[in-house]
Motif scaffolding. Structure first.
Motif, PDB file in Angstrom:
ATOM      1  N   TYR A 189       0.809  -1.219   0.000  1.00 46.34           N
ATOM      2  CA  TYR A 189       0.000   0.000   0.000  1.00 46.34           C
ATOM      3  C   TYR A 189       0.844   1.272   0.000  1.00 46.34           C
ATOM      4  N   LYS A 190       2.076   1.212   0.519  1.00 49.53           N
ATOM      5  CA  LYS A 190       2.899   2.410   0.657  1.00 49.53           C
ATOM      6  C   LYS A 190       3.058   3.175  -0.663  1.00 49.53           C
ATOM      7  N   PRO A 191       3.531   2.569  -1.750  1.00 53.48           N
ATOM      8  CA  PRO A 191       3.642   3.339  -2.996  1.00 53.48           C
ATOM      9  C   PRO A 191       2.284   3.731  -3.575  1.00 53.48           C
ATOM     10  N   VAL A 192       1.298   2.884  -3.362  1.00 51.76           N
ATOM     11  CA  VAL A 192      -0.061   3.211  -3.824  1.00 51.76           C
ATOM     12  C   VAL A 192      -0.565   4.438  -3.074  1.00 51.76           C
ATOM     13  N   GLY A 193      -0.345   4.453  -1.771  1.00 50.14           N
ATOM     14  CA  GLY A 193      -0.771   5.579  -0.946  1.00 50.14           C
ATOM     15  C   GLY A 193      -0.079   6.880  -1.327  1.00 50.14           C
ATOM     16  N   LEU A 194       1.212   6.798  -1.643  1.00 51.39           N
ATOM     17  CA  LEU A 194       1.941   7.995  -2.065  1.00 51.39           C
ATOM     18  C   LEU A 194       1.400   8.541  -3.380  1.00 51.39           C
ATOM     19  N   ALA A 195       1.167   7.664  -4.323  1.00 53.56           N
ATOM     20  CA  ALA A 195       0.623   8.086  -5.619  1.00 53.56           C
ATOM     21  C   ALA A 195      -0.786   8.657  -5.459  1.00 53.56           C
ATOM     22  N   LEU A 196      -1.589   7.993  -4.639  1.00 52.99           N
ATOM     23  CA  LEU A 196      -2.945   8.493  -4.407  1.00 52.99           C
ATOM     24  C   LEU A 196      -2.924   9.852  -3.711  1.00 52.99           C
ATOM     25  N   GLY A 197      -1.988  10.041  -2.789  1.00 59.60           N
ATOM     26  CA  GLY A 197      -1.874  11.319  -2.091  1.00 59.60           C
ATOM     27  C   GLY A 197      -1.542  12.457  -3.039  1.00 59.60           C
ATOM     28  N   ALA A 198      -0.617  12.196  -3.972  1.00 61.39           N
ATOM     29  CA  ALA A 198      -0.254  13.218  -4.954  1.00 61.39           C
ATOM     30  C   ALA A 198      -1.453  13.539  -5.854  1.00 61.39           C
ATOM     31  N   GLY A 199      -2.131  12.510  -6.288  1.00 58.13           N
ATOM     32  CA  GLY A 199      -3.320  12.711  -7.120  1.00 58.13           C
ATOM     33  C   GLY A 199      -4.416  13.445  -6.377  1.00 58.13           C
ATOM     34  N   ALA A 200      -4.567  13.122  -5.092  1.00 56.59           N
ATOM     35  CA  ALA A 200      -5.586  13.785  -4.277  1.00 56.59           C
ATOM     36  C   ALA A 200      -5.280  15.271  -4.145  1.00 56.59           C
ATOM     37  N   GLY A 201      -4.014  15.608  -3.990  1.00 56.83           N
ATOM     38  CA  GLY A 201      -3.632  17.016  -3.887  1.00 56.83           C
ATOM     39  C   GLY A 201      -3.965  17.788  -5.152  1.00 56.83           C
ATOM     40  N   LEU A 202      -3.677  17.179  -6.295  1.00 61.26           N
ATOM     41  CA  LEU A 202      -3.995  17.829  -7.568  1.00 61.26           C
ATOM     42  C   LEU A 202      -5.501  17.988  -7.749  1.00 61.26           C
ATOM     43  N   LEU A 203      -6.232  16.935  -7.432  1.00 60.41           N
ATOM     44  CA  LEU A 203      -7.686  16.966  -7.550  1.00 60.41           C
ATOM     45  C   LEU A 203      -8.287  18.012  -6.607  1.00 60.41           C
ATOM     46  N   ALA A 204      -7.800  18.047  -5.376  1.00 63.19           N
ATOM     47  CA  ALA A 204      -8.316  19.011  -4.397  1.00 63.19           C
ATOM     48  C   ALA A 204      -8.034  20.438  -4.832  1.00 63.19           C
ATOM     49  N   GLY A 205      -6.854  20.686  -5.393  1.00 62.28           N
ATOM     50  CA  GLY A 205      -6.524  22.025  -5.870  1.00 62.28           C
ATOM     51  C   GLY A 205      -7.444  22.478  -6.992  1.00 62.28           C
ATOM     52  N   ALA A 206      -7.694  21.578  -7.930  1.00 63.56           N
ATOM     53  CA  ALA A 206      -8.589  21.909  -9.044  1.00 63.56           C
ATOM     54  C   ALA A 206     -10.018  22.133  -8.554  1.00 63.56           C
ATOM     55  N   LEU A 207     -10.465  21.289  -7.629  1.00 67.11           N
ATOM     56  CA  LEU A 207     -11.810  21.425  -7.079  1.00 67.11           C
ATOM     57  C   LEU A 207     -11.961  22.742  -6.317  1.00 67.11           C
ATOM     58  N   PHE A 208     -10.941  23.094  -5.539  1.00 69.92           N
ATOM     59  CA  PHE A 208     -10.999  24.358  -4.795  1.00 69.92           C
ATOM     60  C   PHE A 208     -11.093  25.552  -5.741  1.00 69.92           C
ATOM     61  N   LYS A 209     -10.333  25.535  -6.812  1.00 72.65           N
ATOM     62  CA  LYS A 209     -10.395  26.649  -7.768  1.00 72.65           C
ATOM     63  C   LYS A 209     -11.806  26.812  -8.326  1.00 72.65           C
ATOM     64  N   GLU A 210     -12.456  25.693  -8.634  1.00 78.03           N
ATOM     65  CA  GLU A 210     -13.822  25.766  -9.164  1.00 78.03           C
ATOM     66  C   GLU A 210     -14.813  26.257  -8.107  1.00 78.03           C
ATOM     67  N   VAL A 211     -14.663  25.764  -6.886  1.00 76.41           N
ATOM     68  CA  VAL A 211     -15.546  26.204  -5.795  1.00 76.41           C
ATOM     69  C   VAL A 211     -15.356  27.688  -5.540  1.00 76.41           C
ATOM     70  N   TRP A 212     -14.103  28.149  -5.553  1.00 76.97           N
ATOM     71  CA  TRP A 212     -13.849  29.565  -5.298  1.00 76.97           C
ATOM     72  C   TRP A 212     -14.448  30.445  -6.396  1.00 76.97           C
ATOM     73  N   LYS A 213     -14.365  29.975  -7.628  1.00 81.20           N
ATOM     74  CA  LYS A 213     -14.965  30.739  -8.728  1.00 81.20           C
ATOM     75  C   LYS A 213     -16.467  30.883  -8.524  1.00 81.20           C
ATOM     76  N   LEU A 214     -17.105  29.800  -8.102  1.00 83.66           N
ATOM     77  CA  LEU A 214     -18.550  29.838  -7.880  1.00 83.66           C
ATOM     78  C   LEU A 214     -18.923  30.703  -6.676  1.00 83.66           C
ATOM     79  N   ALA A 215     -18.156  30.578  -5.599  1.00 81.20           N
ATOM     80  CA  ALA A 215     -18.483  31.294  -4.366  1.00 81.20           C
ATOM     81  C   ALA A 215     -18.032  32.749  -4.388  1.00 81.20           C
ATOM     82  N   GLY A 216     -16.860  32.995  -4.959  1.00 82.51           N
ATOM     83  CA  GLY A 216     -16.304  34.334  -4.882  1.00 82.51           C
ATOM     84  C   GLY A 216     -16.413  35.134  -6.156  1.00 82.51           C
ATOM     85  N   HIS A 217     -16.857  34.496  -7.204  1.00 83.83           N
ATOM     86  CA  HIS A 217     -16.987  35.154  -8.500  1.00 83.83           C
ATOM     87  C   HIS A 217     -15.658  35.740  -8.981  1.00 83.83           C
ATOM     88  N   GLU A 218     -14.561  35.085  -8.627  1.00 86.07           N
ATOM     89  CA  GLU A 218     -13.229  35.493  -9.047  1.00 86.07           C
ATOM     90  C   GLU A 218     -12.481  34.273  -9.542  1.00 86.07           C
TER      91      GLU A 218
END
Length: 88
Positions: free
Chosen positions: A8-37
């Motif tokens: 699980y260790k290498p799987v977890g590391l890869a998933l963590g990196a992917g989760a960070g990228l996904l979370a960043g993209a999701l936050f940008k979209e949420v901020w656009k909707l909430a803040g109109h910026e």
């Protein structure tokens, strides 16, 4: 160390990196909707108020934690399906 944990260790590391990228993209979209910026405020942005910066940070942290937990849990379930053991 348990074999499932080693697997699980290498799987977890890869998933963590992917989760960070996904979370960043999701936050940008949420901020656009909430803040109109397009961009969320940076902590050092002189023209933004404390309240706006702290709200953005709280939303970003919550999204990151949610995505990370969901991705890690999914990865653990997948490892258990493949190996028959929970990666603890």
């Amino acid at each position: 160390m348990k074999a499932s944990k080693v697997v699980y260790k290498p799987v977890g590391l890869a998933l963590g990196a992917g989760a960070g990228l996904l979370a960043g993209a999701l936050f940008k979209e949420v901020w656009k909707l909430a803040g109109h910026e397009d961009d969320a405020p940076d902590a050092t942005d002189e023209e933004r108020h404390w309240r706006e910066i702290l709200i953005a940070a709280a939303i970003q942290g919550a999204i990151f934690a949610l995505v990370k937990a969901a991705v890690q849990r999914s990865g653990a379930v997948a490892v258990r399906r493949v190996s028959g053991k929970w990666p603890a």
